[in-house]
Design a protein around this motif. Structure first.
Motif, short mmCIF file in Angstrom:
data_model
loop_
_atom_site.label_atom_id
_atom_site.label_comp_id
_atom_site.label_asym_id
_atom_site.label_seq_id
_atom_site.Cartn_x
_atom_site.Cartn_y
_atom_site.Cartn_z
N TYR A 27 -5.84 9.01 -13.25
CA TYR A 27 -5.39 7.64 -13.01
C TYR A 27 -6.50 6.81 -12.38
O TYR A 27 -6.72 5.65 -12.75
CB TYR A 27 -4.16 7.64 -12.10
CG TYR A 27 -3.84 6.28 -11.53
CD1 TYR A 27 -3.26 5.29 -12.32
CD2 TYR A 27 -4.15 5.98 -10.20
CE1 TYR A 27 -2.99 4.03 -11.80
CE2 TYR A 27 -3.88 4.73 -9.67
CZ TYR A 27 -3.30 3.76 -10.47
OH TYR A 27 -3.04 2.51 -9.95
N SER A 83 0.82 -1.20 0.00
CA SER A 83 0.00 0.00 0.00
C SER A 83 0.85 1.25 0.00
O SER A 83 1.95 1.29 0.57
CB SER A 83 -0.92 0.01 1.23
OG SER A 83 -1.81 -1.07 1.20
N LEU A 84 0.34 2.29 -0.60
CA LEU A 84 1.00 3.58 -0.58
C LEU A 84 0.76 4.28 0.74
O LEU A 84 -0.18 3.97 1.47
CB LEU A 84 0.45 4.45 -1.72
CG LEU A 84 0.61 3.90 -3.14
CD1 LEU A 84 -0.22 4.76 -4.09
CD2 LEU A 84 2.06 3.91 -3.56
N ARG A 127 0.75 10.10 -0.17
CA ARG A 127 0.97 9.77 -1.58
C ARG A 127 -0.33 9.29 -2.22
O ARG A 127 -0.65 9.66 -3.36
CB ARG A 127 2.05 8.68 -1.67
CG ARG A 127 2.27 8.11 -3.07
CD ARG A 127 2.82 9.14 -4.02
NE ARG A 127 3.20 8.53 -5.29
CZ ARG A 127 3.25 9.18 -6.43
NH1 ARG A 127 2.95 10.47 -6.47
NH2 ARG A 127 3.62 8.57 -7.54
N ALA A 128 -1.10 8.50 -1.50
CA ALA A 128 -2.34 7.94 -2.05
C ALA A 128 -3.36 9.02 -2.37
O ALA A 128 -4.13 8.90 -3.33
CB ALA A 128 -2.94 6.94 -1.07
N LYS A 160 -6.04 -5.87 -4.50
CA LYS A 160 -5.44 -6.02 -5.82
C LYS A 160 -5.10 -7.48 -6.09
O LYS A 160 -5.38 -8.01 -7.18
CB LYS A 160 -4.17 -5.16 -5.90
CG LYS A 160 -3.30 -5.44 -7.12
CD LYS A 160 -2.01 -4.64 -7.06
CE LYS A 160 -1.01 -5.04 -8.13
NZ LYS A 160 0.21 -4.22 -8.10
N SER A 191 -4.82 -7.96 0.63
CA SER A 191 -4.68 -7.14 -0.58
C SER A 191 -5.85 -7.32 -1.54
O SER A 191 -6.11 -8.43 -2.04
CB SER A 191 -3.38 -7.51 -1.31
OG SER A 191 -3.33 -6.92 -2.59
N ARG A 241 -3.02 0.04 -8.11
CA ARG A 241 -2.29 0.28 -6.86
C ARG A 241 -3.22 0.04 -5.68
O ARG A 241 -4.40 0.39 -5.73
CB ARG A 241 -1.76 1.72 -6.79
CG ARG A 241 -0.76 2.07 -7.89
CD ARG A 241 -0.44 3.55 -7.84
NE ARG A 241 0.44 3.95 -8.92
CZ ARG A 241 1.77 4.02 -8.83
NH1 ARG A 241 2.35 3.70 -7.70
NH2 ARG A 241 2.49 4.39 -9.86
N GLU A 242 -2.70 -0.54 -4.62
CA GLU A 242 -3.46 -0.76 -3.40
C GLU A 242 -3.40 0.50 -2.55
O GLU A 242 -2.32 0.91 -2.10
CB GLU A 242 -2.89 -1.94 -2.63
CG GLU A 242 -3.65 -2.28 -1.37
CD GLU A 242 -4.96 -3.00 -1.66
OE1 GLU A 242 -5.95 -2.71 -0.95
OE2 GLU A 242 -4.99 -3.83 -2.57
N LEU A 243 -4.54 1.18 -2.34
CA LEU A 243 -4.57 2.40 -1.54
C LEU A 243 -4.91 2.08 -0.09
O LEU A 243 -5.56 1.08 0.20
CB LEU A 243 -5.62 3.37 -2.09
CG LEU A 243 -5.46 3.86 -3.53
CD1 LEU A 243 -6.45 4.99 -3.80
CD2 LEU A 243 -4.04 4.33 -3.80
N TYR A 285 -10.65 5.02 -4.10
CA TYR A 285 -10.15 5.72 -5.29
C TYR A 285 -10.95 6.98 -5.62
O TYR A 285 -10.44 7.87 -6.32
CB TYR A 285 -10.18 4.78 -6.50
CG TYR A 285 -8.86 4.08 -6.77
CD1 TYR A 285 -7.83 4.71 -7.46
CD2 TYR A 285 -8.64 2.78 -6.34
CE1 TYR A 285 -6.63 4.07 -7.71
CE2 TYR A 285 -7.46 2.12 -6.58
CZ TYR A 285 -6.45 2.78 -7.27
OH TYR A 285 -5.25 2.14 -7.52
#
Length: 426
Positions: free
Chosen positions: A16, A2-3, A7-8, A85, A83, A196-198, A136
């Protein structure tokens, strides 16, 4: 991995994020092509493997829906902890491989085992996606976003009818299964590198981001189900799913038995594609209603789906010509199935970030059991035992649609009354 939250936040509602939504919708389309293709190919499979109608029904419905519904809840819980993702990509690889492998089947048992694995792997998709998309995108966008994703249902069904059927006619059913399964393997590779995993709850305010993920499974289920709005939500949208699965299961009967127009059945795929557009429009309208009035007004689009379709269903079911029946019933379905995105979106406002996937799994379990498991069999019984004559099937279907539309709308009205009390603060 994860971010970080700082950043997320750069990805929330960005271009994106919309690209990821498009990719997830493509994955959803793939899942419904692979899910529906057995029904499209059923006559060819039945002839080659010498199957009865009952066996075909088990292969298409029970072999998939039972395991899909049963696994949706634990898959949802896993997606709330691990996860999302990984679950999405792994599920896509498994159901794509199983669809390809189905093309080598030599018996009913072979196909049923493959369908079981398709059901298990597809049950991992939507709960994880519901949770991921809620991170997201900002809360006020969810009905629109979830409706874009839900449009994949009908795009997938339409492609299965039109594309899978065409390949089978040009080659054979085995080639068709392989052709629709292989693209998923390539999509999985793209998804692994793009998604991406947030962090969970990134769209929440700072005061509302502290939710422990170690909560007991039973306690989480109780927390979700004790809310009146959630219970009315599940019940109301189950009635609409009852309608959706039933017309999908019996459109062939209406066109064939009443109008002797079996050749028109594949053309129903065009209305499935159009339904994808209505799902997106319904989500956009729901978000507009929420901004204009209040958040509970998203349920109004559920009422529209349940009631506005009824005049068209009536006119189509009792039409004198096959083409009129196809067009009117198809247009009615465009309206009655438009709820699919908002149903998933509304639920996200009712639960905490670490419960979103499980809530999605519960929702999918209930509508699968009620809509897929009860709807077609009960309607079929009405056709066999209660309503007879040339338009007996039409009368049975109309009774079901009218009851589901009215009862569903009552549930949505009741859900609106308790919405403010039950909604989570964001």
């Amino acid at each position: 991995m994860s971010l970080t939250k700082d950043r997320a936040k750069q990805f929330v509602s960005s271009r994106y994020a919309w690209a990821v939504l498009g990719l997830l919708t493509l994955i959803y389309i793939s899942s419904f092509v692979d899910r529906q293709i057995i029904a499209v190919l059923a006559p060819s499979i039945q002839r080659e493997l010498t199957l009865s109608n009952f066996q075909v029904g088990i292969l298409y419905g029970t072999a998939f829906s039972f395991i899909y519904a049963l696994c949706g809840i634990p898959m949802g819980r896993l997606a709330d902890i691990y996860s999302r993702k990984l679950m999405i990509v792994a599920g896509l690889i498994v159901w794509s491989l199983m669809t390809v492998v189905s093309g080598f089947a030599t018996s009913l048992s072979f196909l049923m085992v493959a369908r079981f694995f398709v059901g298990i792997s597809e049950s991992a998709l939507s709960p994880a996606v519901y949770s991921l998309l809620s991170d997201y995108f900002k809360p006020h966008q969810r009905a629109t976003v979830f409706s874009v994703y839900a449009a994949g249902i009908f795009l997938g069904i339409g492609i299965a009818f039109l594309g899978g059927g065409s390949i089978a006619r040009a080659y054979d059913w085995r080639t068709s299964l392989m052709a629709v399964g292989i693209p998923g393997l390539f999509i999985a590779g793209v998804a692994w590198f793009v998604i991406r995993e947030l962090p969970r709850g990134i769209t929440q305010s700072e005061d509302n981001q502290r939710y422990a993920v170690e909560a007991d499974f039973i306690d989480v289920v109780k927390y979700i189900l004790r809310k009146r709005t959630v219970r009315y939500h599940f019940l109301g949208f189950s009635f609409l799913a009852f309608t959706g699965y039933t017309i999908l299961g019996f459109i062939g009967i209406v066109l064939t038995d009443i109008h002797d127009a079996a050749s028109l059945v594949p053309q129903y795929g065009w209305f499935m594609l159009a339904t994808g557009l209505s799902v997106m429009a319904s989500g956009k309208a729901a978000d507009w209603l929420a901004r204009t009035y209040n958040d509970s007004y998203r349920f109004v689009m559920g009422m529209v789906a349940g009631l506005a379709c009824l005049p068209l269903y009536y006119a189509g079911l009792f039409a004198e010509s096959a083409m009129a029946a196809l067009i009117l019933i198809g247009l009615a379905n465009v309206i009655s199935s438009s709820y699919n995105g908002i149903a998933a979106a509304i639920l996200q406002y009712m639960v905490r970030p670490n419960m979103r996937a499980l809530a999605g799994g519960l929702y999918l379990f209930i509508i699968s059991v009620v809509g897929f498991g009860i709807g077609p069999p009960l309607t079929g019984w009405l056709m066999d035992a209660v309503f007879t004559g040339p338009y007996g099937s039409a009368r049975a279907l109309m009774l079901v649609f009218a009851c589901c539309g009215v009862l569903g709308s009552i549930c949505f009205w009741k859900a609106m009354q308790s919405y403010e009390e039950d909604a989570e603060r964001e």
